[in-house]
Structures are given as C-alpha cells and as structure tokens.
Design a protein around this motif. Structure first.
Motif, mmCIF file in Angstrom:
data_model
loop_
_atom_site.group_PDB
_atom_site.id
_atom_site.type_symbol
_atom_site.label_atom_id
_atom_site.label_comp_id
_atom_site.label_asym_id
_atom_site.label_seq_id
_atom_site.Cartn_x
_atom_site.Cartn_y
_atom_site.Cartn_z
ATOM 1 N N MET A 1 0.842 -1.183 0.000
ATOM 2 C CA MET A 1 0.000 0.000 0.000
ATOM 3 C C MET A 1 0.882 1.239 0.000
ATOM 4 O O MET A 1 1.911 1.289 0.643
ATOM 5 C CB MET A 1 -0.912 -0.016 1.222
ATOM 6 C CG MET A 1 -1.887 1.101 1.228
ATOM 7 S SD MET A 1 -3.181 0.705 2.398
ATOM 8 C CE MET A 1 -3.677 2.330 2.833
ATOM 9 N N HIS A 2 0.452 2.280 -0.699
ATOM 10 C CA HIS A 2 1.211 3.511 -0.807
ATOM 11 C C HIS A 2 1.032 4.370 0.433
ATOM 12 O O HIS A 2 0.002 4.355 1.085
ATOM 13 C CB HIS A 2 0.719 4.311 -2.021
ATOM 14 C CG HIS A 2 0.843 3.559 -3.305
ATOM 15 N ND1 HIS A 2 2.042 3.333 -3.904
ATOM 16 C CD2 HIS A 2 -0.082 2.977 -4.082
ATOM 17 C CE1 HIS A 2 1.855 2.652 -5.018
ATOM 18 N NE2 HIS A 2 0.573 2.425 -5.145
ATOM 19 N N ASP A 3 2.054 5.158 0.730
ATOM 20 C CA ASP A 3 1.936 6.126 1.822
ATOM 21 C C ASP A 3 1.090 7.316 1.392
ATOM 22 O O ASP A 3 0.333 7.865 2.179
ATOM 23 C CB ASP A 3 3.312 6.611 2.257
ATOM 24 C CG ASP A 3 4.117 5.517 2.919
ATOM 25 O OD1 ASP A 3 5.348 5.563 2.824
ATOM 26 O OD2 ASP A 3 3.496 4.627 3.533
ATOM 27 N N ILE A 44 -7.067 3.307 -6.346
ATOM 28 C CA ILE A 44 -6.562 2.493 -5.244
ATOM 29 C C ILE A 44 -6.993 1.062 -5.515
ATOM 30 O O ILE A 44 -8.193 0.788 -5.627
ATOM 31 C CB ILE A 44 -7.109 2.972 -3.878
ATOM 32 C CG1 ILE A 44 -6.742 4.438 -3.635
ATOM 33 C CG2 ILE A 44 -6.590 2.080 -2.756
ATOM 34 C CD1 ILE A 44 -7.383 5.047 -2.406
ATOM 35 N N ASP A 45 -6.038 0.168 -5.651
ATOM 36 C CA ASP A 45 -6.321 -1.237 -5.959
ATOM 37 C C ASP A 45 -7.235 -1.380 -7.174
ATOM 38 O O ASP A 45 -8.226 -2.102 -7.165
ATOM 39 C CB ASP A 45 -6.934 -1.944 -4.744
ATOM 40 C CG ASP A 45 -6.003 -1.961 -3.560
ATOM 41 O OD1 ASP A 45 -4.774 -2.016 -3.767
ATOM 42 O OD2 ASP A 45 -6.490 -1.898 -2.414
ATOM 43 N N ASN A 46 -6.907 -0.657 -8.235
ATOM 44 C CA ASN A 46 -7.638 -0.682 -9.506
ATOM 45 C C ASN A 46 -9.069 -0.168 -9.413
ATOM 46 O O ASN A 46 -9.891 -0.473 -10.271
ATOM 47 C CB ASN A 46 -7.653 -2.085 -10.122
ATOM 48 C CG ASN A 46 -6.443 -2.329 -10.978
ATOM 49 O OD1 ASN A 46 -5.761 -1.392 -11.369
ATOM 50 N ND2 ASN A 46 -6.183 -3.584 -11.281
ATOM 51 N N ARG A 65 -9.471 5.516 -15.096
ATOM 52 C CA ARG A 65 -9.109 4.097 -15.317
ATOM 53 C C ARG A 65 -8.045 3.963 -16.410
ATOM 54 O O ARG A 65 -7.116 3.188 -16.285
ATOM 55 C CB ARG A 65 -10.340 3.284 -15.694
ATOM 56 C CG ARG A 65 -11.290 3.037 -14.559
ATOM 57 C CD ARG A 65 -12.393 2.079 -15.015
ATOM 58 N NE ARG A 65 -13.470 2.011 -14.075
ATOM 59 C CZ ARG A 65 -13.473 1.254 -12.987
ATOM 60 N NH1 ARG A 65 -12.437 0.507 -12.705
ATOM 61 N NH2 ARG A 65 -14.520 1.240 -12.190
ATOM 62 N N ASP A 66 -8.197 4.722 -17.494
ATOM 63 C CA ASP A 66 -7.237 4.635 -18.594
ATOM 64 C C ASP A 66 -5.844 5.090 -18.184
ATOM 65 O O ASP A 66 -4.846 4.581 -18.683
ATOM 66 C CB ASP A 66 -7.701 5.461 -19.792
ATOM 67 C CG ASP A 66 -8.835 4.797 -20.575
ATOM 68 O OD1 ASP A 66 -9.164 3.625 -20.265
ATOM 69 O OD2 ASP A 66 -9.390 5.450 -21.463
#
Length: 152
Positions: free
Chosen positions: A1-3, A22-24, A105-106
């Motif tokens: 996970m990103h900070d 976040i997580d697609n 999304r793209d």
C-alpha cells in the motif's frame, strides 16, 4: 500500500474533483463531490455512506505538500448522486460516467493496443480524446462545442 497518492484533477463549472486509483478502483475526494452537489456541510456526505465506501488517505501534490482527506469509492459516488438530489445530478452523472471514471481508469491501465482516453487543453478548454492506433479521435457529441460558431 502507498503512503500517499497523487491525485488527478478534473474540473466542472470551475470546481475541482480529485480522483485516485486504489487497488484498480476509482476513489474521489468526498469534500470535492459534496461541493459539486451543493452540500453546505460536506461532512454529511461522508457520514451517510457505509464504512466500505469511504476511507481516509494521504494525497501528495506536485509542490511536495501532503494532505489527509476522506475519499469515497465509485459505489459511494453513485449513492451520493441519488441520495442528495441536486438539479445538476443528471449532468454530473453523465460527466462522471463518460469522462471522469474512464479517464481515471485509462491513466492506470497497462499499455496495450486498446483505445485510451487522453486529455488535452485546446482554446482554454479541456477536451477528452480517444487515442487509438496512433490517431486522436474526438467524440461526435463534443464537436459542436469545439468548433467556433460563425455568424453568417
């Protein structure tokens, strides 16, 4: 996970909407959406959603500053459009589903042969185009807005 996440900025009627993946999955700044819906108390939006539809994250900006904000997921976004009926909701829904969410999304999709939405600034306007097979395509419904009108 990103900070911290770097947001993508979208603008409608001079109001920003920050989005991140976040997580697609697309997530949006709750405060920004509340302002677009005309809510006087933006925290009301966050409190009326389910726990899985909201979270607190850190955003990192190009100026190397960071900010803690509440974000809502795509399901929470649509729930808010229905719950907080606003005269602009129908147009806002169209903008979100045709431009904002696909563009977000793209941006995070892996490179490949599939068409991708890209944005460009043209004549002080933000235009969403389709980049496909090395050519840029403009949606037909956007054409009348892009072409200057001439008085005959």
């Amino acid at each position: 996970m990103h900070d911290a996440y770097t947001p993508t900025f979208f603008t409608r009627h001079n109001r920003p909407l920050r989005g991140v993946m976040i997580d697609n999955q697309p997530w949006f700044a709750a405060h920004d959406l509340a302002r677009m819906l005309g809510l006087h108390h933006p925290q009301a939006l966050h409190r009326r959603l389910q726990p899985h539809e909201t979270r607190r994250i850190c955003l990192r900006y190009a100026t190397d500053s960071e900010e803690q904000i509440d974000v809502i997921n795509e399901a929470g976004l649509y729930k808010a459009l229905v719950r907080f009926g606003h005269p602009e909701s129908l147009h806002l829904d169209t903008w979100l589903t045709r431009e904002v969410i696909p563009t977000l999304r793209d941006q995070y999709a892996p490179d490949g042969p599939a068409p991708r939405r890209v944005t460009m600034n043209w004549q002080a306007r933000r235009v969403v185009l389709l980049d496909w097979q090395g050519e840029l395509w403009v949606p037909l419904e956007a054409m009348p807005r892009l072409l200057p009108t001439r008085m005959g």
